[in-house]
Motif scaffolding. Structure first.
Motif, PDB file in Angstrom:
ATOM      1  N   GLU A  17      -5.820   4.809  -8.095  1.00 30.24           N
ATOM      2  CA  GLU A  17      -5.440   6.144  -7.626  1.00 30.24           C
ATOM      3  C   GLU A  17      -4.957   7.017  -8.785  1.00 30.24           C
ATOM      4  OE1 GLU A  17      -2.710   5.087  -4.518  1.00 30.24           O
ATOM      5  OE2 GLU A  17      -4.322   4.906  -3.029  1.00 30.24           O
ATOM      6  N   THR A  55      -7.395  -2.094   0.211  1.00 30.95           N
ATOM      7  CA  THR A  55      -8.273  -0.968  -0.111  1.00 30.95           C
ATOM      8  C   THR A  55      -8.741  -0.208   1.127  1.00 30.95           C
ATOM      9  OG1 THR A  55     -10.200  -2.439  -0.211  1.00 30.95           O
ATOM     10  CG2 THR A  55      -9.085  -1.927  -2.306  1.00 30.95           C
ATOM     11  N   GLN A  64     -12.134   1.815  -0.647  1.00 28.48           N
ATOM     12  CA  GLN A  64     -12.613   1.112   0.545  1.00 28.48           C
ATOM     13  C   GLN A  64     -14.067   0.685   0.326  1.00 28.48           C
ATOM     14  OE1 GLN A  64     -11.546   2.680   4.360  1.00 28.48           O
ATOM     15  NE2 GLN A  64     -13.417   1.932   5.296  1.00 28.48           N
ATOM     16  N   VAL A 117      -4.808  -1.058  -6.796  1.00 24.92           N
ATOM     17  CA  VAL A 117      -5.114   0.159  -6.039  1.00 24.92           C
ATOM     18  C   VAL A 117      -4.297   1.334  -6.572  1.00 24.92           C
ATOM     19  CG1 VAL A 117      -4.977   1.279  -3.772  1.00 24.92           C
ATOM     20  CG2 VAL A 117      -5.918  -1.030  -3.982  1.00 24.92           C
ATOM     21  N   GLN A 118      -3.050   1.103  -6.891  1.00 29.26           N
ATOM     22  CA  GLN A 118      -2.212   2.168  -7.459  1.00 29.26           C
ATOM     23  C   GLN A 118      -2.801   2.650  -8.785  1.00 29.26           C
ATOM     24  OE1 GLN A 118       1.886   1.080  -8.095  1.00 29.26           O
ATOM     25  NE2 GLN A 118       2.437   3.091  -8.842  1.00 29.26           N
ATOM     26  N   ASN A 127      -9.002   2.385   3.883  1.00 31.97           N
ATOM     27  CA  ASN A 127      -8.556   3.786   3.955  1.00 31.97           C
ATOM     28  C   ASN A 127      -8.054   4.316   2.618  1.00 31.97           C
ATOM     29  OD1 ASN A 127      -9.144   3.888   6.759  1.00 31.97           O
ATOM     30  ND2 ASN A 127      -7.203   2.834   7.145  1.00 31.97           N
ATOM     31  N   THR A 128      -8.604   3.808   1.520  1.00 30.83           N
ATOM     32  CA  THR A 128      -8.288   4.326   0.187  1.00 30.83           C
ATOM     33  C   THR A 128      -9.593   4.721  -0.492  1.00 30.83           C
ATOM     34  OG1 THR A 128      -8.509   2.267  -1.090  1.00 30.83           O
ATOM     35  CG2 THR A 128      -6.377   2.661   0.013  1.00 30.83           C
ATOM     36  N   GLU A 183      -2.207  -4.533  -4.630  1.00 27.60           N
ATOM     37  CA  GLU A 183      -1.595  -3.217  -4.435  1.00 27.60           C
ATOM     38  C   GLU A 183      -1.443  -2.489  -5.765  1.00 27.60           C
ATOM     39  OE1 GLU A 183       1.951  -4.430  -2.400  1.00 27.60           O
ATOM     40  OE2 GLU A 183       1.046  -4.132  -0.419  1.00 27.60           O
TER      41      GLU A 183
END
Length: 113
Positions: free
Chosen positions: A15, A52, A58, A11-12, A54-55, A8
């Motif tokens: 982003e 991941t 993905q 992923v942050q 729907n980010t 997580e």
């Protein structure tokens, strides 16, 4: 399973970098992971795939680069390879080792669009 929170966090980070560097999709993530980081790589791969979805990452590939473990032996004043914490010095047998490499995990590189 702390691998989920690690995934997580990756992923942050992706982003945040997407906003700062203006990319919209991550194709590949290269992570450097040392043997002393206490990360189960298979679990991390599973969690990365799950978080991941729907980010912007993905279907991104996760490439893991294994780093060697290294420590400074206070007994013989040498830099020595180690595989896990509390190993004895391979040169002198001392257990007075200070880890200098191998406990890190970092994003080394991204392939983006």
């Amino acid at each position: 399973m702390h691998e989920m929170s690690i995934a997580e966090g990756v992923v942050q980070l992706l982003e945040e970098q997407a906003t700062a560097q203006r990319f919209s999709r991550v194709k590949t993530v290269w992570l450097e992971i040392g043997p002393l980081a206490m990360i189960e790589q298979q679990a991390l791969r599973f969690c990365f795939e799950a978080v991941t979805r729907n980010t912007l990452a993905q279907d991104a590939r996760l490439e893991i680069i294994d780093l060697p473990g290294q420590a400074w032996c206070l007994g013989c004043n040498a830099s020595v390879p180690i595989r896990q914490r509390y190993d004895a010095c391979p040169a002198c047998g001392s257990h007075h080792l200070q880890v200098t490499q191998g406990d890190e995990m970092r994003v080394k590189e991204l392939e983006v669009e």
